[in-house]
Write an enzyme that holds these catalytic residues in place. Structure first.
Site, PDB file in Angstrom:
ATOM      1  N   GLN A 266       0.828  -1.198   0.000  1.00 11.45           N
ATOM      2  CA  GLN A 266       0.000   0.000   0.000  1.00 11.45           C
ATOM      3  C   GLN A 266       0.869   1.257   0.000  1.00 11.45           C
ATOM      4  OE1 GLN A 266      -3.656  -0.646   2.779  1.00 11.45           O
ATOM      5  NE2 GLN A 266      -2.040  -1.949   3.614  1.00 11.45           N
TER       6      GLN A 266
ATOM      7  N   HIS B 211      -1.112   1.503  -4.713  1.00  7.67           N
ATOM      8  CA  HIS B 211      -1.406   2.937  -4.764  1.00  7.67           C
ATOM      9  C   HIS B 211      -0.401   3.725  -5.591  1.00  7.67           C
ATOM     10  CE1 HIS B 211      -3.541   2.107  -0.682  1.00  7.67           C
ATOM     11  NE2 HIS B 211      -4.306   1.817  -1.710  1.00  7.67           N
TER      12      HIS B 211
ATOM     13  N   CYS C 257       2.751  19.487 -18.319  1.00  7.27           N
ATOM     14  CA  CYS C 257       3.445  18.474 -19.112  1.00  7.27           C
ATOM     15  C   CYS C 257       4.323  19.131 -20.177  1.00  7.27           C
ATOM     16  CB  CYS C 257       2.424  17.546 -19.759  1.00  7.27           C
ATOM     17  SG  CYS C 257       3.135  16.272 -20.839  1.00  7.27           S
TER      18      CYS C 257
END
Length: 278
Positions: A99, A117, A176
């Site tokens: 996790q 995750h 980006c």
């Protein structure tokens, strides 16, 4: 038979799948949310909805995460991570599900880790899907925000930190470099769904396990607890090593309430003294 002896016997049988949580990384300097090193955070974790819809919330997140990355990025695997990797090397582990988003299992020598995750070391573009390295992104943020050095009052396991909102003024978010789209750490936020292929792979691993070994997780959120529920339903042994109460206790056949840094090396030593089956 002591708890450690029984745990070593179960692990020595092989067919173990590890499910790890934030408690495994506390010895690397990354705090837990609910364990002994944890502290109540004043701010709520970022949600996917707020990040994508609210430019102010997104700027606030990137400023805090940019500072927090210095702690997560500099963290090194601890003796617990190395012990898990050694058990994998000894052929006792069939899989590792984590996790955590710190990448420390892999840095400690493990492979084939299912990162439920995601991983903070990657950046994803929500428009074109391009993945990039967090270090490159960090350099871009440094260039866009020369002199930004807010005082950090706390660091959270998700790489977010707590700072005074007044220190966020003027922080610039970068987009980006390929398409100008929105960038986000390649991690699953609250309100966001864990990718189906990761969930499916994790259930496959659990279904084939002899023992599900939970390390350092309170199992408070269903994202991890569902695998314990499935294991218990299917008659698969569940062992939990964690400091403090977990929500998996009703389903566990073995619970060790102790520090992972003490328990796991002891288990490795015991397993190393047993011949590898087959």
């Amino acid at each position: 038979m002591t708890q450690i002896e029984q745990l070593a016997e179960w692990v020595g049988d092989g067919g173990v799948v590890v499910l790890s949580g934030a408690g495994l990384s506390t010895d690397s300097g990354i705090p837990d949310y609910r364990g002994p090193s944890g502290a109540a955070r004043r701010t709520t974790p970022m949600t996917y909805q707020a990040f994508t819809r609210d430019p102010v919330a997104r700027r606030r997140y990137w400023a805090r995460s940019h500072l927090g990355w210095r702690t997560i990025g500099d963290a090194r695997p601890n003796i617990g991570h190395r012990a898990v990797a050694r058990l994998q090397e000894l052929g006792r582990l069939d899989g590792i599900i984590t996790q955590n988003v710190d990448g420390l299992h892999q840095a400690g020598g493990a492979h084939g880790v299912v990162e439920l995750h995601g991983n903070l070391s990657r950046i994803t573009c929500l428009d074109c899907g391009e993945l990039s390295d967090r270090l490159v992104h960090s350099d871009r943020l440094d260039a866009a925000n020369p002199g930004f050095a807010a005082a950090v009052s706390a660091v959270n396991p998700d790489g977010d930190v707590e700072i005074d909102d007044a220190e966020l003024d003027g922080f610039t978010v970068v987009d980006c470099g390929s398409c100008g789209g929105m960038l986000k750490p390649d991690v699953v936020y609250f309100g966001e769904t864990v990718p189906a292929e990761r969930v499916s792979r994790s259930f496959e691993l659990v279904a084939g396990a002899r023992t599900l070994l939970v390390l350092g997780s309170s199992l408070t959120v269903m994202s991890g607890r569902r695998f314990v529920l499935r294991a218990a339903k299917d008659g698969i042994r569940v062992a939990i090593v964690n400091q403090g109460v977990t929500r998996g206790e009703p389903y566990a056949g073995l619970i060790v309430d102790a520090a992972l840094g003490a328990v796991l090396p002891d288990v490795v030593r015991r397993v190393e003294g047993v011949a590898v089956p087959g």
